[in-house]
Design a protein around this motif. Structure first.
Motif, short mmCIF file in Angstrom:
data_model
loop_
_atom_site.label_atom_id
_atom_site.label_comp_id
_atom_site.label_asym_id
_atom_site.label_seq_id
_atom_site.Cartn_x
_atom_site.Cartn_y
_atom_site.Cartn_z
N GLU A 103 106.11 113.54 -17.79
CA GLU A 103 105.46 114.80 -17.42
C GLU A 103 104.28 115.11 -18.35
O GLU A 103 103.25 115.61 -17.90
CB GLU A 103 106.46 115.96 -17.44
N LEU A 104 104.43 114.79 -19.63
CA LEU A 104 103.33 115.01 -20.57
C LEU A 104 102.15 114.10 -20.24
O LEU A 104 100.99 114.53 -20.30
CB LEU A 104 103.80 114.79 -22.00
N THR A 105 102.42 112.87 -19.90
CA THR A 105 101.35 111.94 -19.51
C THR A 105 100.66 112.43 -18.25
O THR A 105 99.42 112.40 -18.15
CB THR A 105 101.93 110.53 -19.29
N LYS A 106 101.44 112.89 -17.29
CA LYS A 106 100.88 113.44 -16.05
C LYS A 106 100.00 114.66 -16.37
O LYS A 106 98.89 114.80 -15.84
CB LYS A 106 102.02 113.82 -15.11
N ALA A 107 100.50 115.54 -17.23
CA ALA A 107 99.74 116.74 -17.61
C ALA A 107 98.45 116.35 -18.34
O ALA A 107 97.41 116.99 -18.14
CB ALA A 107 100.59 117.65 -18.49
N ARG A 108 98.51 115.31 -19.17
CA ARG A 108 97.32 114.86 -19.90
C ARG A 108 96.25 114.37 -18.93
O ARG A 108 95.07 114.69 -19.07
CB ARG A 108 97.68 113.76 -20.89
N ARG A 109 96.67 113.58 -17.93
CA ARG A 109 95.71 113.09 -16.94
C ARG A 109 95.09 114.24 -16.16
O ARG A 109 93.88 114.30 -15.95
CB ARG A 109 96.39 112.12 -15.97
N THR A 110 95.93 115.18 -15.72
CA THR A 110 95.44 116.34 -14.96
C THR A 110 94.50 117.18 -15.82
O THR A 110 93.43 117.59 -15.37
CB THR A 110 96.63 117.20 -14.48
N PHE A 111 94.90 117.44 -17.06
CA PHE A 111 94.06 118.21 -17.97
C PHE A 111 92.71 117.55 -18.15
O PHE A 111 91.67 118.21 -18.05
CB PHE A 111 94.76 118.38 -19.32
N THR A 112 92.70 116.26 -18.42
CA THR A 112 91.46 115.55 -18.66
C THR A 112 90.55 115.63 -17.44
O THR A 112 89.35 115.89 -17.56
CB THR A 112 91.74 114.07 -19.03
N ARG A 113 91.11 115.41 -16.27
CA ARG A 113 90.34 115.46 -15.03
C ARG A 113 89.72 116.84 -14.82
O ARG A 113 88.52 116.97 -14.57
CB ARG A 113 91.24 115.07 -13.85
N ALA A 168 91.12 128.44 -21.34
CA ALA A 168 92.51 128.71 -20.92
C ALA A 168 93.23 127.40 -20.58
O ALA A 168 94.41 127.24 -20.90
CB ALA A 168 92.51 129.65 -19.72
N LEU A 169 92.53 126.48 -19.93
CA LEU A 169 93.11 125.18 -19.58
C LEU A 169 93.51 124.42 -20.84
O LEU A 169 94.60 123.85 -20.93
CB LEU A 169 92.11 124.37 -18.75
N LYS A 170 92.63 124.45 -21.83
CA LYS A 170 92.92 123.76 -23.10
C LYS A 170 94.10 124.40 -23.81
O LYS A 170 94.96 123.71 -24.36
CB LYS A 170 91.68 123.79 -23.99
N ALA A 171 94.20 125.73 -23.78
CA ALA A 171 95.32 126.43 -24.42
C ALA A 171 96.64 126.09 -23.72
O ALA A 171 97.66 125.87 -24.37
CB ALA A 171 95.08 127.93 -24.40
N GLU A 172 96.62 126.01 -22.39
CA GLU A 172 97.83 125.66 -21.63
C GLU A 172 98.29 124.24 -21.95
O GLU A 172 99.48 123.98 -22.13
CB GLU A 172 97.55 125.81 -20.13
N TYR A 173 97.33 123.32 -22.04
CA TYR A 173 97.69 121.94 -22.37
C TYR A 173 98.25 121.86 -23.79
O TYR A 173 99.23 121.15 -24.03
CB TYR A 173 96.48 121.02 -22.23
N GLN A 174 97.68 122.60 -24.72
CA GLN A 174 98.18 122.62 -26.09
C GLN A 174 99.61 123.16 -26.13
O GLN A 174 100.46 122.67 -26.85
CB GLN A 174 97.27 123.45 -26.99
N ARG A 175 99.90 124.19 -25.32
CA ARG A 175 101.25 124.75 -25.23
C ARG A 175 102.24 123.70 -24.71
O ARG A 175 103.34 123.55 -25.24
CB ARG A 175 101.26 125.97 -24.32
N LEU A 176 101.81 122.92 -23.70
CA LEU A 176 102.66 121.85 -23.18
C LEU A 176 102.94 120.79 -24.24
O LEU A 176 104.07 120.30 -24.36
CB LEU A 176 102.01 121.19 -21.96
#
Length: 187
Positions: A103-113, A168-176
Motif C-alpha cells: 500500500e505504501l508503494t502504491k501510495a508513493r506511485r500515486t503521490f508522485t504522479r 496538502a498532497l505532500k502532507a498526506e503522503y508524509q502522514r502515510l
C-alpha cells in the motif's frame, strides 16, 4: 587432554549474531555455538534444506545449513532487529508488513504522479501569466491593460490554489509514511 571434534561451524554472520546477542568473542564463537547445539531440539525444515533448532542452553534458535554450517542465530525475545523468532511466530506480522509495504508503494506511485501533474500545471500557468504580462506591456489601451490585469489576478489565484493542493498532497503522503513506520515498514 583430548580435543573433541567440532560438529558445527558458524558462518561469519552467525559469529556476529553470537557476539551481538551473548557477548561471545569471535575466537570462542565456534565452541559456544556447539554448546548451544548440545541437546537442541529440531523445530522445522526451512527453505533450501535448512534445519531450524531451538537450543535448550539459551533461549535462541539456530539455522543450520548443509555440512553443519550454522547460517544464522535467531535472537532471544527482545533482542535483535526483529523480535524473537519472527520467521515462526510472526507469520501474521509478516503478512501485515507486506500488505502495508504494498500500500505504501502504491501510495508513493500515486503521490508522485499527482505531484508532478500539479507541478506541471503550475508551470503552465506561470507561462500563461508571463505571456499575459508581455501582452499587457504591448497593449496601448488602458482598458485592455485593465482586462489583462484582471485575468492575471484570476490565473494567479488558481496558481495559488494548486500550490496549496500540492502542499496538502505532500502532507498526506508524509502522514502515510509515518503511519507505515509504526508497522516497521521502511518508507
Amino acid at each position: 587432554m583430548t580435543i573433541k571434534p567440532l560438529k558445527y561451524r558458524p558462518s561469519v554472520h552467525a559469529i556476529e549474531r553470537l557476539r551481538e546477542y551473548f557477548g561471545t568473542s569471535e575466537i570462542h564463537a565456534t565452541d559456544y555455538a556447539n554448546e548451544l547445539m548440545v541437546g537442541a531440539q529440531f523445530v522445522e525444515m526451512a527453505q533450501k534444506g535448512r534445519r531450524v533448532f531451538k537450543s535448550v542452553v539459551e533461549d535462541v534458535m539456530l539455522v543450520i545449513g548443509e555440512g553443519g554450517v550454522i547460517i544464522t542465530v535467531l535472537p532471544p525475545p527482545g533482542k535483535g532487529k526483529n523480535n524473537a523468532y519472527t520467521m515462526h511466530e510472526g507469520r501474521l506480522s509478516d503478512v501485515i508488513k507486506a500488505a502495508v509495504q504494498r500500500e505504501l508503494t502504491k501510495a508513493r506511485r500515486t503521490f508522485t504522479r499527482e505531484y508532478r501533474a500539479i507541478t506541471e500545471e503550475i508551470a503552465v500557468i506561470g507561462m500563461e501569466i508571463a505571456q499575459l504580462s508581455l501582452n499587457k506591456a504591448r497593449a496601448r489601451s488602458p482598458i485592455t491593460q485593465k482586462h489583462i490585469t484582471d485575468k492575471v489576478a484570476l490565473i494567479h489565484a488558481r496558481q495559488e490554489e494548486l500550490a496549496e493542493d500540492r502542499k496538502a498532497l505532500k502532507a498526506e503522503y508524509q502522514r502515510l509514511q509515518d503511519e507505515a513506520k509504526t508497522y516497521a515498514v521502511e518508507a
